[in-house]
Motif scaffolding. Structure first.
Motif, short mmCIF file in Angstrom:
data_model
loop_
_atom_site.label_atom_id
_atom_site.label_comp_id
_atom_site.label_asym_id
_atom_site.label_seq_id
_atom_site.Cartn_x
_atom_site.Cartn_y
_atom_site.Cartn_z
N ILE A 73 0.85 -1.19 0.00
CA ILE A 73 0.00 0.00 0.00
C ILE A 73 0.89 1.25 0.00
CG2 ILE A 73 -1.91 1.20 1.14
CD1 ILE A 73 -2.73 -1.36 2.46
N ALA B 244 -7.89 -2.56 0.58
CA ALA B 244 -6.54 -1.99 0.61
C ALA B 244 -6.46 -0.78 -0.32
CB ALA B 244 -5.51 -3.03 0.22
N LEU B 245 -7.12 -0.85 -1.46
CA LEU B 245 -7.16 0.28 -2.37
C LEU B 245 -7.80 1.48 -1.69
CD1 LEU B 245 -6.72 1.43 -5.22
CD2 LEU B 245 -8.95 0.47 -5.84
N GLY C 117 -3.80 -7.60 -2.35
CA GLY C 117 -3.77 -6.22 -1.87
C GLY C 117 -2.65 -5.38 -2.44
N ASP C 118 -2.15 -5.72 -3.62
CA ASP C 118 -1.07 -4.98 -4.27
C ASP C 118 -1.68 -3.84 -5.08
OD1 ASP C 118 1.06 -4.01 -5.70
OD2 ASP C 118 1.72 -5.95 -6.47
N ILE C 119 -1.92 -2.69 -4.43
CA ILE C 119 -2.73 -1.66 -5.06
C ILE C 119 -1.98 -0.90 -6.15
CG2 ILE C 119 -4.11 -1.47 -2.97
CD1 ILE C 119 -2.83 1.30 -2.51
N VAL D 4 -0.80 6.13 -6.77
CA VAL D 4 -1.81 6.06 -5.70
C VAL D 4 -2.25 7.48 -5.32
CG1 VAL D 4 -2.30 5.30 -3.35
CG2 VAL D 4 -0.87 3.89 -4.86
N HIS E 80 0.30 -5.03 8.91
CA HIS E 80 0.86 -5.11 7.56
C HIS E 80 2.34 -5.43 7.65
CE1 HIS E 80 -2.48 -3.67 5.06
NE2 HIS E 80 -2.81 -2.91 6.09
N ASP F 64 -7.89 -6.77 -1.72
CA ASP F 64 -7.52 -5.86 -2.80
C ASP F 64 -8.31 -4.56 -2.72
OD1 ASP F 64 -5.85 -7.85 -4.19
OD2 ASP F 64 -7.75 -8.84 -4.66
N GLY G 231 -5.33 2.81 0.98
CA GLY G 231 -4.21 3.50 0.39
C GLY G 231 -4.57 4.86 -0.17
N THR H 135 1.82 5.18 -0.87
CA THR H 135 0.97 6.37 -0.79
C THR H 135 1.45 7.49 -1.70
OG1 THR H 135 2.26 7.17 1.12
CG2 THR H 135 0.29 5.87 1.59
N ASP I 8 -6.65 -1.36 7.29
CA ASP I 8 -7.38 -2.60 7.06
C ASP I 8 -7.53 -3.33 8.39
OD1 ASP I 8 -7.71 -2.97 4.06
OD2 ASP I 8 -5.56 -2.57 4.18
#
Length: 365
Positions: free
Chosen positions: A147, A214-215, A194-196, A153, A319, A211, A218, A149, A229
């Motif tokens: 995540i 988490a988006l 959760g790899d945004i 993002v 995390h 996912d 983030g 920032t 989360d």
């Protein structure tokens, strides 16, 4: 699909979702969780390690969140290994660590934790200013491995919030952006990764709760709103009849679910779950629903902005989890049983191979 999602966003930007005449004719479902009634459950996880090669180590997440919506009672366990209660050392995630020597036949561990849960619903008319110290604020604004920032993002969040100034306005717009652009993808394994950053770079915003939420987290963090989360598992069916928002208490090995919280200056920590809105849209009916105005979706879309149903328990908010004693690398999050032997780490998304079972029993007063 892209055209319908752009239309969805245009409606959001215009200040709300306008119900279609067809939707107005249908009977709206009810989904209105309210706090005030505590439920008590015994949550049990059992691991029977049937794939081990030599000495084996198992990590089980223990519910570790005490709050105004959850109370954690005593935990007990039985095992033919050596068990120790440990923590991740960063976010306070409780873990039962169990070591099995190579000579142990049929290694097993069974962990039971008593928890109490209640539903949440924010009273948006009642403003109770809440403070947060600088160190805590920085913790819940930090980037993690999955995540970030900055970059895409932050650019995405800035476009989503537009000219919004208050934290409440920013979160409202981000929630609507996530619901309008991300979608539930049933083919994703487990709860997703959760790899945004990858999601945004590829434009593939399909996923599951780890996912989509988490988006949301983030995007909130990237514009200065503390968010996190909350990883856990559904315990029981929904009291409102939504099959996708509940679980079969006797078998929860596929009921893991993460939710989200944001910190608002006028309300403190507030519950959010855009991922479950997406789940209802995609899976509650045989037809994929593409609008929040639909009578099946509308009450869920409304209630999960500021609330959630208390048929779920949160384990932790951790995390980049470094499992004590692990030979393999960090986990993005800890929501599933984890095990390693000399061959490496087991597949936590394959409970029947691993093998593990999770169940819950409600304790009636």
């Amino acid at each position: 699909m892209q055209t319908s999602r752009r239309h969805f966003l245009q409606l959001a930007a215009a200040g709300g979702f306008v119900a279609s005449p067809l939707a107005a004719l249908a009977q709206e479902r009810r989904f209105a969780p309210q706090p005030g009634t505590w439920r008590t459950f015994d949550l049990t996880k059992r691991v029977d390690v049937n794939m081990s090669q030599g000495a084996t180590r198992v990590w089980l997440p223990i519910p570790s969140i005490d709050s105004d919506w959850q109370r954690v009672g005593e935990s007990s366990f039985a095992t033919n290994g050596k068990a120790t209660r440990v923590s991740d050392g960063q976010d306070g995630a409780g873990i039962l660590l169990v070591d099995f020597d190579a000579g142990i036949q049929q290694p097993y561990v069974e962990l039971t934790t008593r928890v109490q849960t209640q539903s949440r619903a924010t009273d948006w008319q009642r403003r109770m200013p809440a403070g947060m110290d600088a160190a805590t604020r920085a913790h819940w604004l930090r980037p993690t491995s999955l995540i970030p920032t900055d970059g895409i993002v932050r650019d995405t969040a800035s476009k989503a919030v537009g000219d919004a100034k208050s934290d409440e306005d920013k979160v409202r717009r981000i929630y609507d952006w996530v619901v309008g652009n991300a979608w539930r993808e049933p083919q994703v394994r487990g709860c997703g990764e959760g790899d945004i950053k990858t999601m945004l770079e590829t434009g593939n915003l399909g996923g599951k709760c780890a996912d989509i939420n988490a988006l949301f987290v983030g995007l909130c963090r990237s514009v200065g709103v503390p968010a996190r989360d909350v990883y856990g598992v559904r315990l029981a069916p929904s009291a409102f009849g939504y099959k996708e928002l509940g679980s079969n208490s006797a078998s929860l090995k596929g009921a893991q679910h993460c939710r989200a919280e944001v910190f608002l200056r006028a309300h403190g920590w507030v519950a959010m779950d855009p991922a479950d809105v997406a789940k209802v849209m995609r899976q509650e009916t045989p037809t994929w629903i593409k609008t929040v105005n639909d009578p099946v979706v509308a009450p869920v879309y409304k209630a999960l902005y500021g609330g959630w149903e208390g048929n779920w328990v949160g384990y932790n908010m951790a995390h980049d989890v470094a499992l004590p004693g692990a030979r393999m690398g960090k986990l993005g999050f800890l929501m599933y049983p984890v095990a390693e032997d000399q061959q490496g780490r087991f597949d936590s998304y394959a409970p029947d191979d691993f093998k593990y079972q999770i169940s819950a029993r409600e304790i009636k007063a």
